[in-house]
Design a protein around this motif. Structure first.
Motif, short mmCIF file in Angstrom:
data_model
loop_
_atom_site.label_atom_id
_atom_site.label_comp_id
_atom_site.label_asym_id
_atom_site.label_seq_id
_atom_site.Cartn_x
_atom_site.Cartn_y
_atom_site.Cartn_z
N HIS A 41 4.73 -16.12 -6.82
CA HIS A 41 5.19 -16.74 -8.13
C HIS A 41 4.17 -16.96 -9.35
CE1 HIS A 41 7.11 -19.75 -10.32
NE2 HIS A 41 6.22 -20.78 -9.97
N ARG A 42 2.89 -17.72 -8.58
CA ARG A 42 1.99 -17.98 -9.70
C ARG A 42 1.43 -16.86 -10.23
NH1 ARG A 42 1.02 -21.76 -5.11
NH2 ARG A 42 1.17 -23.68 -5.55
N LEU A 43 1.17 -15.75 -9.35
CA LEU A 43 0.51 -14.51 -10.05
C LEU A 43 1.47 -13.94 -11.10
CD1 LEU A 43 -1.51 -12.13 -10.24
CD2 LEU A 43 -0.24 -10.93 -8.31
N ALA A 44 2.65 -13.83 -11.06
CA ALA A 44 3.83 -13.20 -12.02
C ALA A 44 3.70 -14.14 -13.23
CB ALA A 44 4.95 -13.14 -11.47
N VAL A 76 6.27 -7.94 -12.67
CA VAL A 76 7.24 -8.19 -11.15
C VAL A 76 5.78 -8.04 -10.23
CG1 VAL A 76 8.67 -6.99 -9.91
CG2 VAL A 76 9.08 -6.91 -12.11
N THR A 77 6.01 -9.06 -9.38
CA THR A 77 5.11 -9.29 -8.28
C THR A 77 6.06 -9.50 -7.04
OG1 THR A 77 4.68 -11.83 -8.39
CG2 THR A 77 3.45 -10.14 -9.92
N GLY A 78 5.09 -9.78 -5.83
CA GLY A 78 5.70 -10.18 -4.51
C GLY A 78 6.02 -9.04 -3.72
N ALA A 79 7.14 -8.62 -3.32
CA ALA A 79 7.43 -7.38 -2.55
C ALA A 79 7.28 -6.18 -3.48
CB ALA A 79 8.79 -7.21 -1.72
N PRO A 80 6.65 -5.11 -3.16
CA PRO A 80 6.41 -3.82 -4.16
C PRO A 80 7.79 -3.29 -4.31
CG PRO A 80 4.66 -4.04 -2.35
CD PRO A 80 5.64 -4.79 -2.10
N CYS A 81 8.03 -2.92 -5.37
CA CYS A 81 9.41 -2.11 -5.60
C CYS A 81 9.02 -1.25 -7.13
CB CYS A 81 10.50 -3.31 -5.82
SG CYS A 81 10.20 -4.18 -7.55
N PRO A 82 10.15 -0.44 -7.28
CA PRO A 82 10.23 0.49 -8.41
C PRO A 82 10.48 -0.42 -9.62
CG PRO A 82 11.98 1.05 -7.05
CD PRO A 82 11.00 0.27 -6.22
N VAL A 83 9.82 -0.26 -10.77
CA VAL A 83 9.86 -1.03 -11.86
C VAL A 83 10.44 -0.15 -12.96
CG1 VAL A 83 9.09 -2.87 -13.67
CG2 VAL A 83 8.49 -3.06 -11.27
N THR A 84 11.51 -0.12 -13.65
CA THR A 84 11.81 0.63 -14.94
C THR A 84 11.89 -0.27 -16.32
OG1 THR A 84 14.06 0.84 -14.41
CG2 THR A 84 12.44 2.50 -13.49
N VAL A 85 11.78 0.15 -17.43
CA VAL A 85 12.19 -0.35 -18.57
C VAL A 85 12.93 0.63 -19.35
CG1 VAL A 85 11.61 -1.50 -20.77
CG2 VAL A 85 10.39 -2.11 -18.72
N GLY A 87 15.03 2.54 -17.95
CA GLY A 87 14.92 3.83 -17.28
C GLY A 87 13.77 4.44 -17.16
N ARG A 88 12.73 4.13 -17.94
CA ARG A 88 11.33 4.70 -17.78
C ARG A 88 10.48 3.95 -16.83
NH1 ARG A 88 12.64 4.15 -23.06
NH2 ARG A 88 13.39 6.21 -24.42
N PRO A 89 9.76 4.52 -16.10
CA PRO A 89 8.82 4.05 -15.02
C PRO A 89 7.78 2.89 -15.73
CG PRO A 89 8.98 6.19 -14.63
CD PRO A 89 9.69 6.02 -15.95
N ALA A 90 7.64 1.87 -15.23
CA ALA A 90 6.80 0.66 -15.62
C ALA A 90 5.87 0.23 -14.56
CB ALA A 90 7.58 -0.45 -16.14
N PRO A 91 4.86 -0.44 -14.51
CA PRO A 91 3.91 -0.73 -13.62
C PRO A 91 4.58 -2.01 -12.86
CG PRO A 91 2.96 -1.37 -15.64
CD PRO A 91 4.06 -0.40 -16.13
N TRP A 92 4.19 -2.04 -11.50
CA TRP A 92 4.47 -3.39 -10.91
C TRP A 92 3.19 -3.99 -10.77
CZ3 TRP A 92 1.93 -4.41 -6.34
CH2 TRP A 92 2.22 -5.76 -5.49
N GLY A 93 3.15 -5.45 -10.65
CA GLY A 93 1.94 -6.07 -10.63
C GLY A 93 1.12 -5.98 -11.85
N ALA A 94 1.87 -5.87 -13.02
CA ALA A 94 0.95 -5.91 -14.09
C ALA A 94 2.13 -6.41 -15.27
CB ALA A 94 0.58 -4.53 -14.51
N ALA A 95 1.32 -6.96 -16.39
CA ALA A 95 2.19 -7.07 -17.55
C ALA A 95 2.91 -6.06 -18.26
CB ALA A 95 1.37 -8.16 -18.53
N VAL A 96 4.24 -6.32 -18.62
CA VAL A 96 4.85 -5.14 -19.05
C VAL A 96 5.73 -5.61 -20.40
CG1 VAL A 96 6.96 -3.62 -18.72
CG2 VAL A 96 5.53 -4.09 -16.99
N ARG A 97 5.41 -4.78 -21.36
CA ARG A 97 6.25 -5.27 -22.76
C ARG A 97 7.60 -4.77 -22.74
NH1 ARG A 97 3.36 -8.15 -26.16
NH2 ARG A 97 1.05 -7.97 -26.13
N VAL A 98 8.39 -5.66 -22.91
CA VAL A 98 9.95 -5.24 -23.02
C VAL A 98 10.74 -5.29 -24.36
CG1 VAL A 98 12.15 -5.39 -21.53
CG2 VAL A 98 9.91 -6.06 -20.29
N PRO A 99 11.12 -4.27 -24.96
CA PRO A 99 11.59 -4.48 -26.33
C PRO A 99 13.19 -5.36 -26.22
CG PRO A 99 10.98 -2.28 -25.94
CD PRO A 99 10.94 -3.00 -24.43
#
Length: 293
Positions: A41-44, A76-85, A87-99
């Motif tokens: 939670h803190r990391l996110a 998105v942090t915590g349990a690793p999981c596929p992240v998409t924006v 439908g396009r792949p986005a990184p887990w455990g990193a900042a992601v820009r979401v339009p």
């Protein structure tokens, strides 16, 4: 309606709003609540430029998806999981820009159990007793997410930090739980205390935010009956009549009548939040006595 919000596109098995909880209200019968994996939670929050007190989403096993109504930054942090924006792949455990209008989807956990989704500005639901955390036991806070629900977002605090990667512990292959024996370890025989310290336990599928239930050898009691109801701290190892210890987590009741054989310090509870059913458990006494012999 304000555009500082998101709409739930897929609620998942159990997704709740969580922050650092409501400590200090046990005398009123109010559980601690808050993020089970507080480091995640803190990391996110750090990744999106929020203070650690900002509210995030905590998912369970199957993740969730939300459609944002404004341009935002999420992580998105915590349990690793596929992240998409969208439908396009986005990184887990990193900042992601979401339009604005895009769907951020945190998919099913590939390892572990619970992921955390943070948004710049935090989730701006109404605080109850100083916290936005959902408490499943008392019902305080926002209800668990449902498809179509709309939740407000706060104003961003500032730009997210510029980082390439951050260290994050992997979900446990074996759950190691150090504990301080007592206060009711005298309700168990020497054999019962040794069983806790040396027995082979595993995480039960009946576990939830209230408590991590175990499967394994029952602990032999030296006394029968129940105690008068007494306070139950976070991390208490309470032993019901079936002899199998239950580790009290953040939504645990504040009182109980079964003996507590030991207490796991809060610093070791985050790993329990990510332990899937069947994960082996070892209980490690932190000082001498019959349980350590």
């Amino acid at each position: 309606m304000t555009d500082h919000a998101f709409c739930v596109a897929r609620a998942g098995a159990l997704t709740t709003v969580q922050d650092l909880g409501r400590p200090g209200h046990a005398h009123l019968g109010v559980p601690h609540a808050g993020a089970l994996d507080a480091p995640a939670h803190r990391l996110a929050n750090r990744l999106v430029g929020n203070p650690e007190t900002a509210a995030t989403l905590e998912t369970t096993l199957t993740g969730c998806a939300v459609r944002v109504r404004r341009d935002t930054v999420a992580a998105v942090t915590g349990a690793p999981c596929p992240v998409t924006v969208d439908g396009r792949p986005a990184p887990w455990g990193a900042a992601v820009r979401v339009p604005a209008g895009a769907v951020l989807d945190a998919g099913p956990a590939t390892h572990g159990l619970r992921s955390h989704l943070a948004f710049a500005g935090g989730i701006d639901t109404e605080p109850v007793l100083g916290s936005r955390a959902t408490d499943l036991l008392s019902g305080l806070g926002t209800d668990p997410l449902t498809d179509g629900a709309v939740l407000p977002l706060g104003r961003p605090y500032g730009p997210p930090p510029a980082v390439d990667a951050v260290p994050h512990p992997a979900p446990p292959g074996e759950l190691l739980l150090p504990f301080l024996p007592g206060p009711r370890d005298d309700w168990f025989t020497d054999l019962g205390r040794r069983t806790l310290a040396t027995g082979r336990f595993r995480v039960s599928a009946a576990s939830n935010r209230i408590g991590l239930r175990t499967e394994g050898p029952p602990l032999e009691r030296a006394r029968t009956g129940e105690l008068p109801s007494e306070g139950m701290p976070l991390g208490a190892l309470q032993v019901p009549p079936d002899g199998l210890p239950v580790l009290f987590l953040h939504d645990h009741p504040t009182t109980g009548g079964y003996p507590v054989i030991g207490v796991v310090p809060e610093a070791h509870l985050a790993a329990a939040a990510q332990a899937v059913p069947g994960t082996p458990i070892r209980f490690l006494p932190l000082r001498g006595g019959p349980a350590a012999s």
